[in-house]
Design a protein around this motif. Structure first.
Motif: not given
Length: 189
Positions: A164-174
């Motif tokens: 979940l922590e990795k997924e939270a930091n996955k996107y730079v911009k969406r």
């Protein structure tokens, strides 16, 4: 007409040639068994393949069916497709044997714990052992120090939280309205 040919997923038997069928009718297909060959199969063996799917009866109030699919013979129970071991003939599978396979699968798929009131399950796939929580399949790597056979709820929660922590930091911009994103990838954004 009964014929055998190579289909999309390997050799198949077919009942009905296109010119014999009506405009909306389709031929019936059945996959040949691994030990059968399109050069040597008899008409009796080909017709035997069309005995499936076969309903065995009811177990725990649900219909139990055996069939042969793209990945081999299986038992269908509720929404589960349970593989029949390769050394067993699908024609010999009884309701009693199917219920044994179903019970083993239910035990295997039972949650090992819960995170945020949602079940965590474990399994082994083509990429190795994993735990599953919601839509996430989280690999149990050698570096984690955990083993599929002995993983506990607390250990699984550690893996889920890390994912979940990795997924939270996955996107730079969406840009969700355009289904477009810049992601942090393995070698940079």
């Amino acid at each position: 007409t009964v014929l055998v040919r190579i289909g999309r997923y390997g050799p198949v038997a077919q009942i009905g040639a296109p010119e014999e069928l009506g405009e909306d009718e389709k031929p019936a297909y059945a996959n040949l068994k691994h030990e059968q060959s399109i050069e040597t199969i008899s008409i009796e063996e080909a017709l035997e393949l069309f005995k499936f799917p076969r309903v065995l009866g009811e177990y725990k109030g649900q219909e139990v069916e055996v069939n042969v699919g793209r990945f081999g013979p299986y038992v269908k129970f509720e929404d589960k497709f349970i593989s029949i071991p390769k050394n067993e003939d699908i024609g010999d599978v009884t309701l009693e044997r199917a219920s044994e396979l179903i019970d083993a699968k239910l035990i295997e798929d039972a949650p090992i714990g819960y995170f945020q009131d949602k079940p965590i399950t474990k399994g082994a796939g083509r990429f190795g052992p994993f735990v599953k929580w919601e839509k996430f399949f989280i690999s149990i790597t050698k570096g984690s120090g955990f083993q599929l056979e002995t993983i506990t709820e607390a250990q699984a929660i550690i893996l889920v939280e890390a994912k979940l922590e990795k997924e939270a930091n996955k996107y730079v911009k969406r840009w969700e309205d355009h289904d477009l994103a810049i992601e942090n990838g393995r070698w940079g954004p």
